[in-house]
Design an enzyme around this catalytic site. Structure first.
Site, PDB file in Angstrom:
ATOM      1  N   LYS A 182     -24.173  -4.022 -25.079  1.00  0.00           N
ATOM      2  CA  LYS A 182     -22.833  -4.595 -25.278  1.00  0.00           C
ATOM      3  C   LYS A 182     -21.830  -4.270 -24.765  1.00  0.00           C
ATOM      4  O   LYS A 182     -20.863  -4.306 -23.984  1.00  0.00           O
ATOM      5  CB  LYS A 182     -22.654  -4.360 -26.574  1.00  0.00           C
ATOM      6  N   HIS A 228     -34.798  -1.675 -38.020  1.00  0.00           N
ATOM      7  CA  HIS A 228     -33.177  -2.719 -37.126  1.00  0.00           C
ATOM      8  C   HIS A 228     -33.601  -4.297 -38.242  1.00  0.00           C
ATOM      9  O   HIS A 228     -34.302  -4.703 -38.607  1.00  0.00           O
ATOM     10  CB  HIS A 228     -33.285  -2.751 -36.348  1.00  0.00           C
TER      11      HIS A 228
HETATM   12  P1  PGA Z   1     -29.207   0.727 -32.824  1.00  0.00           P
HETATM   13  O1  PGA Z   1     -30.445  -0.665 -32.505  1.00  0.00           O
HETATM   14  O2  PGA Z   1     -27.978   0.523 -33.397  1.00  0.00           O
HETATM   15  O3  PGA Z   1     -30.037   0.965 -33.785  1.00  0.00           O
HETATM   16  O4  PGA Z   1     -29.044   1.941 -32.012  1.00  0.00           O
HETATM   17  C1  PGA Z   1     -29.030  -0.981 -31.137  1.00  0.00           C
HETATM   18  C2  PGA Z   1     -30.254  -2.587 -31.712  1.00  0.00           C
HETATM   19  O5  PGA Z   1     -31.699  -2.307 -31.384  1.00  0.00           O
HETATM   20  O6  PGA Z   1     -29.829  -3.244 -30.967  1.00  0.00           O
END
Ligand code: PGA
Length: 929
Positions: A590, A144
């Protein structure tokens, strides 16, 4: 004796002075003078709070050239980098001092401390052994995009850290010349850092991400993890000396780097194979080195001791396989059978490495190519060889030697096997649906699969999973490239497990699972490529990922329906009745805000566990958490203990992402502390004897606060007119995609909707602009309204905070992130919104909720100031804030210039300035997003 704060202040001062010297040496006195001027202005500004000071600082920054902005940013960033090191060293020093004082009692939150508690609670050894047999703690490294620092920078910082440790922990025996040498080395590294680019020139490729992940294994984990395993063994022996312990690996690592293809078109089947090769090659190289270490250790002579016949048999067997290696055995070692065997094992490891580096897995070849007997295919094969030596050593009185290096190497093979980490695959459910839609159409089975109602989808999938007829041709050229890629990936997995490493991949995660058919769809695709054969085998865990509020609420019902299906029961039977379920912390946050998301996750865990129990299925929860609180971040041990009691049965997976990976694993002692806290928490959460169930009234209170929190959050984020305009202008979200932090695109699809934005840019933008609202927005209203509904409620909330780890963690994490918010700076970001009336309206709402949240937390936690329960952290954050300010002002300035469409060349420089400031703020706040 010197006080703690004296030592850390002295360290920080020394590092700051060294940086000052380097800066004026390298960039001249005027650059240094500018930095000093900005630093003093920032300090003034904080101590006086006078808006005139803010304006003066802003005006000064506005007058600077881009290069000057770069230099200033570099100075502050570097300073924070050094301060972070000093703080980390201080934590270790304090810990060591505490250990010395407390000895022989175990260190708080250690493995030994958990075992001491279990013993005191009279948990029988047999029960603990059973628990251990099924236990698995698995951190999963993901790519990420939140690590803004380069590996080059991290390495230099790590070297400075090592020297700081020498200066601080080895003090008593340190000679003056050693001290001087360490200080010189530190300053040398600072010069190196000053002369090196802080940010990447290009976006990292997926392969770069894999290499970044491997770096932590190579520099820290390969060595460290066996030591942790050993500590666990010793602690068991200390607290349960009467039991003959058999300690399984317990820890394993996973990786998503080059496995997670959800929204990342650069993760192709080919790239995944490349990653698999690299991960396996890395471990094999490590093991080849370990054979050398064992070789120098195990010099036992058959003239001195009686070595087990099995060892000689093994040597004889290998002599036929590796005649060249036999020729290399020195006559000096003619009487040393262990050395001979180790040399031959090393030859087999080298052959395995060569095989790994050149193998191209091929799907559908008849008969399937099998790896030659000169390579280690399964880790058990290598373990069996090591065990021969181990057993033989024990038999001739060499158990102390056996339990030295050899034991560590065996533990490493048990944990990392031959491939470092298990490579998980992830893809979005829509991609599978679209692929099947096309496959069914081309096979003439169904013209519009994607449009079928759920019941019809299930029926069709069930029929096809049980039908022996293949649906797809050998060649995929007729399909769209997306469908071909989905199939290629699965074929590649099948071939890789068959030809390279049967243990390397065992999990496939389906993002945005909303229906039972999303799970059956993957099962059918698995059957199609030979990963699933009803009645015979099922090679992968099919893992739904639930992340939105609706999907989390629906998850228990979906799971129950799934477990009723004979076609799925058959898969589970073949997987030993084990089911993994992943929970997404960021997207739920979110969508519904901090309070509602945390509650939805808690409830889902609880209900999913009950359903699994009812069906005799063993559930492993996989927590998809980021570093920032708005993405499920916070101290790992506390997070584990905050889970619903009884849901953790010793098996847990959790993501480690971005800056959290370097924070936790860059340096072995820090990594050891982190992991022992995790193991401590998993042990304590695994036994009912140590748990207290929350009161029904507490659950009801959370239920109602989650609803209020949801409404408050949604009221601003999704319902307030023009909120989107504020978000787009008052944060660096638009610039995020250009930041060269990760390989994947910022959004799954082009759109302006918050729903379509990935959680990382969302949280990142609020973090950088110091609103930090994903980590707290809605909490204040939820607490306030709930408290106001009944005069007893405040006392109830206070009791919840005192007695319920979930609620304590919720409020403590909110404190963590609130302490990193700064609404004065946030208001400056709001200045970037063209419509200032709108900016003021939205900002006023945010500020009111912020104040409400602070006020309510103080009342419920019964404290005077945010973070009172963690004074060291409180001090550190307060103390840092003034120096983050210049970085924020620089970022605002760079954003402003960048948005004022300038010629291309300047744009690039400015983008670098933004990225550098992102980096600096992240290092200063110790969170990227
Ligand atoms: P993702 O992860 O968008 O890859 O599902 C979200 C995050 O780790 O904040």
């Amino acid at each position: 004796m010197t006080g703690e704060s004296d030592i850390i202040s002295a360290n920080i001062r020394a590092l700051g002075e060294a940086l000052g010297r380097v800066m004026s040496d390298q960039s001249g006195a005027s650059a240094f003078a500018l930095e000093e001027r900005v630093r003093l202005m920032a300090r003034e500004l904080r101590s006086s709070g006078d808006p005139q000071h803010a304006e003066a600082l802003q005006a000064l920054i506005a007058s600077l050239k881009v290069k000057e902005l770069h230099n200033l940013t570099k100075a502050f960033t570097l300073y924070f980098g050094l301060v972070n090191l000093a703080e980390a060293v201080e934590r270790l020093r304090v810990l060591r001092e505490r250990d010395l004082r407390a000895a022989p009692a175990p260190r708080a939150e250690s493995i030994a401390a958990a075992l001491a508690e279990l013993r005191a609670a009279q948990v029988p050894a047999e029960v603990l052994q059973r628990w251990l047999d099924g236990a698995l703690i698995m951190p999963v490294f993901t790519a990420h995009p939140t690590e803004s620092r380069r590996r080059t920078t991290l390495l230099k910082l790590r070297r400075i850290f090592d020297d700081l440790l020498v200066l601080n922990l080895g003090e008593r025996l340190l000679l003056p010349e050693d001290r001087g040498a360490a200080l010189t080395r530190i300053e040398r590294e600072i010069v190196g850092l000053w002369q090196t680019d802080d940010v990447r020139l290009h976006k990292p490729s997926v392969v770069d991400e894999v290499e970044n992940g491997l770096f932590y294994f190579q520099t820290t984990l390969y060595e460290l993890i066996p030591q942790i395993h050993r500590a666990m063994g010793q602690a068991l022996q200390t607290y349960y000396p009467e039991h003959p312990w058999a300690l399984p690996p317990l820890l394993r690592f996973g990786s998503w780097m080059a496995g997670d293809r959800d929204g990342n078109p650069y993760v192709t089947a080919e790239v995944t194979v490349d990653a698999a090769r690299r991960m396996r090659a890395s471990m094999l190289r490590h093991l080849i080195g370990e054979m050398d270490r064992l070789f120098s250790d195990l010099s036992q002579s058959r003239y001195q001791v009686s070595i087990a016949p099995a060892v000689y048999e093994r040597i004889a067997y290998y002599q036929t396989l590796f005649p060249d290696a036999v020729a290399e055995i020195s006559p000096h070692h003619a009487r040393e059978p262990y050395r001979q065997l180790l040399q031959l094992m090393q030859a087999r490891l080298k052959a395995s490495l060569a095989y790994t580096l050149t193998l191209v897995p091929r799907w559908g070849v008849d008969p399937p190519p099998t790896p030659p007997s000169t390579v280690y295919f399964r880790s058990a094969e290598l373990l069996a060889d090591l065990r021969l030596i181990y057993t033989s050593l024990w038999a001739h009185g060499g158990h102390l030697v056996a339990d030295g290096i050899l034991r560590d190497v065996m533990a490493a093979v048990g944990i990392f096997r031959l491939h470092t980490a298990t490579l998980d695959i992830r893809q979005h459910s829509n991609r599978h649906m679209a692929a099947l839609d096309e496959i069914f159409r081309m096979a003439g089975i169904e013209q519009a699969y994607a449009d079928l109602p759920e019941a019809a989808k299930r029926q069709l999938l069930t029929a096809e999973i049980t039908s022996p007829r293949p649906l797809t041709p050998a060649r995929l050229a007729a399909y769209s490239s997306e469908t071909a890629e989905v199939l290629q990936t699965l074929r590649m997995i099948a071939a890789l497990l068959e030809q390279l490493d049967p243990e390397m991949i065992d999990t496939y995660v389906i993002s945005a699972t909303a229906q039972v058919s999303d799970i059956l769809a993957l099962l059918l695709l698995c059957r199609e490529v030979g990963l699933y054969q009803p009645g015979e085998f099922s090679r992968l865990n099919v893992v739904p990922l639930f992340e939105t509020g609706a999907d989390l609420a629906n998850a228990p019902q979906l799971f129950a329906a799934l477990l009723e299906l004979p076609v799925y029961q058959e898969h589970l039977r073949l997987r030993g009745h084990n089911q993994e379920i992943m929970l997404g912390y960021s997207d739920s946050n979110k969508e519904g805000g901090f309070v509602a998301a945390n509650w939805a996750l808690y409830r889902a865990q609880f209900e999913l566990t009950n359903i699994a129990d009812r069906h005799g299925v063993r559930l492993r929860l996989f927590h998809g958490r980021g570093g920032a609180v708005g993405r499920g971040g916070g101290p790992a041990g506390q997070a584990i203990l905050a889970q619903p009691p009884g849901t953790l049965r010793g098996q847990i997976k959790m993501t480690d992402q971005g800056e959290m990976i370097s924070d936790r694993y860059l340096e072995p002692r820090t990594a050891a502390r982190h992991l022992e806290q995790v193991i401590n928490a998993v042990l304590r959460a695994g036994f009912n004897e140590l748990l207290h169930s929350p009161e029904p009234a507490w659950l009801a209170a959370m239920e109602s606060m989650a609803q209020i929190g949801w409404e408050a959050y949604r009221g601003l984020i999704y319902d307030a007119p023009s909120f989107l305009a504020y978000f787009r202008a008052a944060t660096p979200v638009a610039e995020f995609g250009r930041l060269r932090i990760g390989s994947r695109p910022a959004a799954r699809r082009q759109s302006d909707r918050i729903e379509d934005l990935r959680a990382i840019p969302w949280v990142f933008s609020w973090m950088q602009s110091r609103h930090t609202l994903p980590g707290w927005y809605g909490l204040g209203t939820a607490l306030e309204r709930f408290a106001a509904a009944d005069p007893q409620h405040m006392a109830l909330l206070q009791a919840m905070y005192q007695g319920w780890p979930f609620f304590t963690t919720l409020l403590d994490n909110a404190q963590l992130i609130i302490a990193k918010a700064d609404l004065v700076i946030a208001r400056r970001y709001a200045d970037l919104v063209p419509d200032q009336a709108l900016a003021e309206r939205i900002f006023a709402t945010i500020r009111a909720e912020y104040e409400r949240t602070v006020h309510m937390i103080l009342q419920v936690a019964q404290i005077n100031e945010i973070l009172d329960p963690q004074p060291a952290l409180q001090r550190a954050i307060k103390w840092r804030n003034p120096y983050v300010d210049p970085l924020s002002y620089i970022q605002i300035e760079a954003l402003q210039r960048l948005r004022a469409a300038l010629p291309e060349a300047d744009q690039e420089e400015l983008e670098t300035a933004v990225l550098m400031s992102v980096n600096g703020i992240a290092v200063g706040l110790k969170n990227t997003g």
